[in-house]
Design a protein around this motif. Sequence first.
Motif, PDB file in Angstrom:
ATOM      1  N   THR A  15      23.204 -20.063   4.102  1.00 43.94           N
ATOM      2  CA  THR A  15      23.212 -21.527   4.073  1.00 43.94           C
ATOM      3  C   THR A  15      22.725 -22.097   5.397  1.00 43.94           C
ATOM      4  OG1 THR A  15      25.099 -21.429   2.573  1.00 43.94           O
ATOM      5  CG2 THR A  15      24.681 -23.534   3.669  1.00 43.94           C
ATOM      6  N   TRP A  16      23.227 -21.550   6.485  1.00 45.18           N
ATOM      7  CA  TRP A  16      22.834 -22.026   7.811  1.00 45.18           C
ATOM      8  C   TRP A  16      21.334 -21.811   8.052  1.00 45.18           C
ATOM      9  CZ3 TRP A  16      21.050 -18.747  11.704  1.00 45.18           C
ATOM     10  CH2 TRP A  16      20.840 -19.360  12.941  1.00 45.18           C
ATOM     11  N   SER A  17      20.813 -20.648   7.697  1.00 42.37           N
ATOM     12  CA  SER A  17      19.406 -20.347   7.989  1.00 42.37           C
ATOM     13  C   SER A  17      18.453 -21.243   7.198  1.00 42.37           C
ATOM     14  CB  SER A  17      19.093 -18.872   7.741  1.00 42.37           C
ATOM     15  OG  SER A  17      19.205 -18.556   6.380  1.00 42.37           O
ATOM     16  N   GLU A  18      18.871 -21.696   6.039  1.00 44.05           N
ATOM     17  CA  GLU A  18      18.019 -22.617   5.274  1.00 44.05           C
ATOM     18  C   GLU A  18      17.781 -23.917   6.040  1.00 44.05           C
ATOM     19  OE1 GLU A  18      20.275 -22.452   1.538  1.00 44.05           O
ATOM     20  OE2 GLU A  18      18.425 -21.684   0.617  1.00 44.05           O
ATOM     21  N   SER A  19      18.733 -24.283   6.883  1.00 45.77           N
ATOM     22  CA  SER A  19      18.596 -25.518   7.666  1.00 45.77           C
ATOM     23  C   SER A  19      17.514 -25.405   8.738  1.00 45.77           C
ATOM     24  CB  SER A  19      19.927 -25.883   8.311  1.00 45.77           C
ATOM     25  OG  SER A  19      20.240 -24.977   9.366  1.00 45.77           O
ATOM     26  N   LEU A  20      17.044 -24.190   9.002  1.00 43.54           N
ATOM     27  CA  LEU A  20      16.026 -23.976  10.036  1.00 43.54           C
ATOM     28  C   LEU A  20      14.609 -24.230   9.526  1.00 43.54           C
ATOM     29  CD1 LEU A  20      17.478 -20.658  11.499  1.00 43.54           C
ATOM     30  CD2 LEU A  20      17.844 -22.991  12.349  1.00 43.54           C
ATOM     31  N   LYS A  21      14.452 -24.388   8.226  1.00 44.70           N
ATOM     32  CA  LYS A  21      13.117 -24.540   7.644  1.00 44.70           C
ATOM     33  C   LYS A  21      12.381 -25.772   8.152  1.00 44.70           C
ATOM     34  CE  LYS A  21      13.622 -21.843   3.437  1.00 44.70           C
ATOM     35  NZ  LYS A  21      13.581 -21.846   1.969  1.00 44.70           N
ATOM     36  N   GLY A  22      13.105 -26.791   8.558  1.00 47.72           N
ATOM     37  CA  GLY A  22      12.473 -28.020   9.003  1.00 47.72           C
ATOM     38  C   GLY A  22      12.058 -28.034  10.469  1.00 47.72           C
ATOM     39  N   LEU A  23      12.280 -26.955  11.173  1.00 47.21           N
ATOM     40  CA  LEU A  23      11.955 -26.921  12.603  1.00 47.21           C
ATOM     41  C   LEU A  23      10.451 -26.909  12.846  1.00 47.21           C
ATOM     42  CD1 LEU A  23      14.537 -24.264  13.843  1.00 47.21           C
ATOM     43  CD2 LEU A  23      14.673 -26.752  14.120  1.00 47.21           C
ATOM     44  N   ALA A  24      10.060 -27.563  13.914  1.00 48.06           N
ATOM     45  CA  ALA A  24       8.655 -27.528  14.342  1.00 48.06           C
ATOM     46  C   ALA A  24       8.333 -26.130  14.864  1.00 48.06           C
ATOM     47  CB  ALA A  24       8.423 -28.568  15.433  1.00 48.06           C
TER      48      ALA A  24
END
Length: 157
Positions: A15-24
């Motif tokens: 769940t946490w790693s999915e939040s990283l998809k929006g990083l530049a």
Amino acid sequence: MNKRQIIEEKLSLITWSESLKGLADDVWFGPFKEGSWGIADVISHFISWDQFLLDYRLPFIMRSEEIPSVKVDVENINTKASLYARSGISKDNLINEFLSKREEVVSQIENIPAERFHEPIIIGKSRLIVSSYFSDLIEHDRTHKNQINAFLKDQNL
């Protein structure tokens, strides 16, 4: 930790790693400090070590067999993981690969009987309890997650 807690901890990283998809990309590949890894490297590192777990640990744990001692070249595995993260694979594809690999690990853990988590395992000359082995792996996950979160906080993200 019991079986359910271990599974929940392993799933929480998904769940946490999915939040990283929006990083530049500059944040995704940026080093935590001079000469160190970035987020992409850590996610690839998770993939490599989850695969190690699937290949060299979980089958034996599931069958209650002694785990053969395997010569592990940690530096080589980590270097290959970093090279893979920077090979041109997209951020989304790398994260999705991690999600898939981690789900496979969780699925295998779910198939281990709950009572097995209180039994000893032998890895080479080391003897430990199955739940302790998984707790150590979770601590490793947390260390890297905290490292990434601290970096993101430093980046004001």
